[in-house]
Design a protein around this motif. Sequence first.
Motif, PDB file in Angstrom:
ATOM      1  N   LYS A  83       0.833  -1.199   0.000  1.00  0.00           N
ATOM      2  CA  LYS A  83       0.000   0.000   0.000  1.00  0.00           C
ATOM      3  C   LYS A  83       0.875   1.259   0.000  1.00  0.00           C
ATOM      4  O   LYS A  83       1.927   1.313   0.650  1.00  0.00           O
ATOM      5  N   LYS A  84       0.416   2.280  -0.710  1.00  0.00           N
ATOM      6  CA  LYS A  84       1.214   3.504  -0.841  1.00  0.00           C
ATOM      7  C   LYS A  84       1.440   4.186   0.507  1.00  0.00           C
ATOM      8  O   LYS A  84       2.492   4.802   0.731  1.00  0.00           O
ATOM      9  N   GLU A  85       0.457   4.075   1.411  1.00  0.00           N
ATOM     10  CA  GLU A  85       0.615   4.696   2.724  1.00  0.00           C
ATOM     11  C   GLU A  85       1.763   4.047   3.504  1.00  0.00           C
ATOM     12  O   GLU A  85       2.554   4.739   4.155  1.00  0.00           O
ATOM     13  N   ILE A  86       1.850   2.741   3.440  1.00  0.00           N
ATOM     14  CA  ILE A  86       2.902   2.023   4.151  1.00  0.00           C
ATOM     15  C   ILE A  86       4.268   2.415   3.597  1.00  0.00           C
ATOM     16  O   ILE A  86       5.222   2.663   4.352  1.00  0.00           O
ATOM     17  N   ILE A  87       4.387   2.466   2.286  1.00  0.00           N
ATOM     18  CA  ILE A  87       5.660   2.841   1.659  1.00  0.00           C
ATOM     19  C   ILE A  87       6.032   4.279   2.026  1.00  0.00           C
ATOM     20  O   ILE A  87       7.193   4.580   2.340  1.00  0.00           O
ATOM     21  N   GLU A  88       5.040   5.169   2.023  1.00  0.00           N
ATOM     22  CA  GLU A  88       5.305   6.565   2.377  1.00  0.00           C
ATOM     23  C   GLU A  88       5.825   6.689   3.805  1.00  0.00           C
ATOM     24  O   GLU A  88       6.838   7.367   4.054  1.00  0.00           O
ATOM     25  N   TYR A  89       5.165   6.030   4.748  1.00  0.00           N
ATOM     26  CA  TYR A  89       5.551   6.187   6.147  1.00  0.00           C
ATOM     27  C   TYR A  89       6.835   5.422   6.464  1.00  0.00           C
ATOM     28  O   TYR A  89       7.606   5.837   7.334  1.00  0.00           O
ATOM     29  N   SER A  90       7.086   4.356   5.728  1.00  0.00           N
ATOM     30  CA  SER A  90       8.375   3.679   5.875  1.00  0.00           C
ATOM     31  C   SER A  90       9.496   4.584   5.382  1.00  0.00           C
ATOM     32  O   SER A  90      10.573   4.639   5.984  1.00  0.00           O
ATOM     33  N   SER A  91       9.245   5.316   4.306  1.00  0.00           N
ATOM     34  CA  SER A  91      10.246   6.261   3.787  1.00  0.00           C
ATOM     35  C   SER A  91      10.560   7.334   4.816  1.00  0.00           C
ATOM     36  O   SER A  91      11.725   7.735   4.985  1.00  0.00           O
ATOM     37  N   VAL A  92       9.548   7.786   5.521  1.00  0.00           N
ATOM     38  CA  VAL A  92       9.752   8.781   6.578  1.00  0.00           C
ATOM     39  C   VAL A  92      10.584   8.173   7.711  1.00  0.00           C
ATOM     40  O   VAL A  92      11.533   8.795   8.209  1.00  0.00           O
ATOM     41  N   TYR A  93      10.250   6.973   8.100  1.00  0.00           N
ATOM     42  CA  TYR A  93      10.967   6.296   9.188  1.00  0.00           C
ATOM     43  C   TYR A  93      12.452   6.126   8.861  1.00  0.00           C
ATOM     44  O   TYR A  93      13.323   6.365   9.709  1.00  0.00           O
ATOM     45  N   PHE A  94      12.753   5.714   7.645  1.00  0.00           N
ATOM     46  CA  PHE A  94      14.132   5.409   7.275  1.00  0.00           C
ATOM     47  C   PHE A  94      14.928   6.635   6.833  1.00  0.00           C
ATOM     48  O   PHE A  94      16.128   6.512   6.566  1.00  0.00           O
ATOM     49  N   ASP A  95      14.301   7.774   6.775  1.00  0.00           N
ATOM     50  CA  ASP A  95      15.009   8.997   6.410  1.00  0.00           C
ATOM     51  C   ASP A  95      15.731   9.549   7.636  1.00  0.00           C
ATOM     52  O   ASP A  95      15.313  10.530   8.250  1.00  0.00           O
ATOM     53  N   THR A  96      16.826   8.883   8.004  1.00  0.00           N
ATOM     54  CA  THR A  96      17.548   9.227   9.224  1.00  0.00           C
ATOM     55  C   THR A  96      18.992   8.784   9.117  1.00  0.00           C
ATOM     56  O   THR A  96      19.319   7.882   8.333  1.00  0.00           O
ATOM     57  N   GLU A  97      19.852   9.421   9.874  1.00  0.00           N
ATOM     58  CA  GLU A  97      21.229   8.953   9.946  1.00  0.00           C
ATOM     59  C   GLU A  97      21.246   7.558  10.577  1.00  0.00           C
ATOM     60  O   GLU A  97      20.424   7.238  11.422  1.00  0.00           O
ATOM     61  N   ASN A  98      22.223   6.765  10.159  1.00  0.00           N
ATOM     62  CA  ASN A  98      22.353   5.408  10.692  1.00  0.00           C
ATOM     63  C   ASN A  98      21.077   4.599  10.475  1.00  0.00           C
ATOM     64  O   ASN A  98      20.589   3.899  11.371  1.00  0.00           O
ATOM     65  N   SER A  99      20.519   4.695   9.281  1.00  0.00           N
ATOM     66  CA  SER A  99      19.267   3.995   8.981  1.00  0.00           C
ATOM     67  C   SER A  99      19.417   2.483   9.106  1.00  0.00           C
ATOM     68  O   SER A  99      18.440   1.776   9.338  1.00  0.00           O
ATOM     69  N   ARG A 100      20.629   1.999   8.964  1.00  0.00           N
ATOM     70  CA  ARG A 100      20.892   0.565   9.144  1.00  0.00           C
ATOM     71  C   ARG A 100      20.440   0.090  10.522  1.00  0.00           C
ATOM     72  O   ARG A 100      19.754  -0.924  10.654  1.00  0.00           O
ATOM     73  N   GLN A 101      20.823   0.825  11.557  1.00  0.00           N
ATOM     74  CA  GLN A 101      20.451   0.431  12.914  1.00  0.00           C
ATOM     75  C   GLN A 101      18.954   0.578  13.154  1.00  0.00           C
ATOM     76  O   GLN A 101      18.355  -0.210  13.901  1.00  0.00           O
ATOM     77  N   TYR A 102      18.337   1.541  12.509  1.00  0.00           N
ATOM     78  CA  TYR A 102      16.889   1.684  12.635  1.00  0.00           C
ATOM     79  C   TYR A 102      16.161   0.540  11.927  1.00  0.00           C
ATOM     80  O   TYR A 102      15.067   0.142  12.343  1.00  0.00           O
ATOM     81  N   ALA A 103      16.782   0.010  10.874  1.00  0.00           N
ATOM     82  CA  ALA A 103      16.210  -1.163  10.219  1.00  0.00           C
ATOM     83  C   ALA A 103      16.227  -2.362  11.165  1.00  0.00           C
ATOM     84  O   ALA A 103      15.218  -3.064  11.327  1.00  0.00           O
ATOM     85  N   TYR A 104      17.358  -2.587  11.785  1.00  0.00           N
ATOM     86  CA  TYR A 104      17.453  -3.717  12.718  1.00  0.00           C
ATOM     87  C   TYR A 104      16.547  -3.504  13.936  1.00  0.00           C
ATOM     88  O   TYR A 104      15.966  -4.458  14.466  1.00  0.00           O
ATOM     89  N   ALA A 105      16.408  -2.259  14.362  1.00  0.00           N
ATOM     90  CA  ALA A 105      15.573  -1.963  15.531  1.00  0.00           C
ATOM     91  C   ALA A 105      14.113  -2.327  15.279  1.00  0.00           C
ATOM     92  O   ALA A 105      13.471  -2.979  16.114  1.00  0.00           O
ATOM     93  N   ILE A 106      13.581  -1.932  14.127  1.00  0.00           N
ATOM     94  CA  ILE A 106      12.157  -2.199  13.875  1.00  0.00           C
ATOM     95  C   ILE A 106      11.918  -3.693  13.637  1.00  0.00           C
ATOM     96  O   ILE A 106      10.876  -4.232  14.035  1.00  0.00           O
ATOM     97  N   LEU A 107      12.880  -4.385  13.048  1.00  0.00           N
ATOM     98  CA  LEU A 107      12.730  -5.830  12.852  1.00  0.00           C
ATOM     99  C   LEU A 107      12.777  -6.576  14.179  1.00  0.00           C
ATOM    100  O   LEU A 107      12.010  -7.523  14.402  1.00  0.00           O
ATOM    101  N   ASP A 108      13.659  -6.160  15.070  1.00  0.00           N
ATOM    102  CA  ASP A 108      13.739  -6.806  16.380  1.00  0.00           C
ATOM    103  C   ASP A 108      12.505  -6.505  17.224  1.00  0.00           C
ATOM    104  O   ASP A 108      12.015  -7.365  17.968  1.00  0.00           O
ATOM    105  N   PHE A 109      12.004  -5.301  17.097  1.00  0.00           N
ATOM    106  CA  PHE A 109      10.774  -4.921  17.798  1.00  0.00           C
ATOM    107  C   PHE A 109       9.597  -5.759  17.311  1.00  0.00           C
ATOM    108  O   PHE A 109       8.773  -6.221  18.112  1.00  0.00           O
TER     109      PHE A 109
END
Length: 222
Positions: A168-194
């Motif tokens: 869904k376009k909403e999910i992709i949009e809000y995921s883009s917002v979430y990952f628009d950050t420094e050290n996005s790698r660690q934020y990727a692992y954080a959300i998967l572990d959560f």
Amino acid sequence: MEGYVFNIYETIDMFKYLIYEWYQSNERKFPWRKTNNPYFILVSEMMLQRTKAEQVEDVYKRFIEVYPDIYSLVKSKPQQVDYIVKSLGLKDRYKVFINAASFIIYNYNGKIPDTRDDLLCIPGVGEYVSGMVMNCAFGKREYVVDTNIARIFNRILDLNLKGEIRRKKEIIEYSSVYFDTENSRQYAYAILDFAAAICKSINPLCGICPVNKYGICRFAIS
């Protein structure tokens, strides 16, 4: 802040902060998280598709021991690759690795590409794998969506989406917002572990959820 209603973007910012704090004490340790090697990361993410990380760990270690680079993989005997990866399930999964390696050698001179479009041309690589490789191997701020991440955004943001929501376009949009950050790698692992530990598909642990604690998750409130 009592009585204040966060908008969606404020909620995402707060969510990022809270689960990253949680992640500092709850990070899962896997060997592919200790490397920046694009080949190793691509192999691990291809293995992780529809397979639990704990099941992948030993297979990954053996795979990169036998095939430490893409050239050794493309020269391998199919039955040997099959022997190593067959415990991951899915019929003929070994072919995915061999086909991907061959494609990368013949089209990208043996180098893992660092753009999403080029990654998506590789056999066996879809939106999720390409997004993880972009973030974890190349430090690019690219959205990542799988069923787990889609479920979290659907719950946290009270989107009430149904069906195959990861596209869904909403999910992709809000995921883009979430990952628009420094050290996005660690934020990727954080959300998967959560997702694995707290926001499970069945019987989520809302009572100990660090996000629910601050009342910003409409799923838990409802």
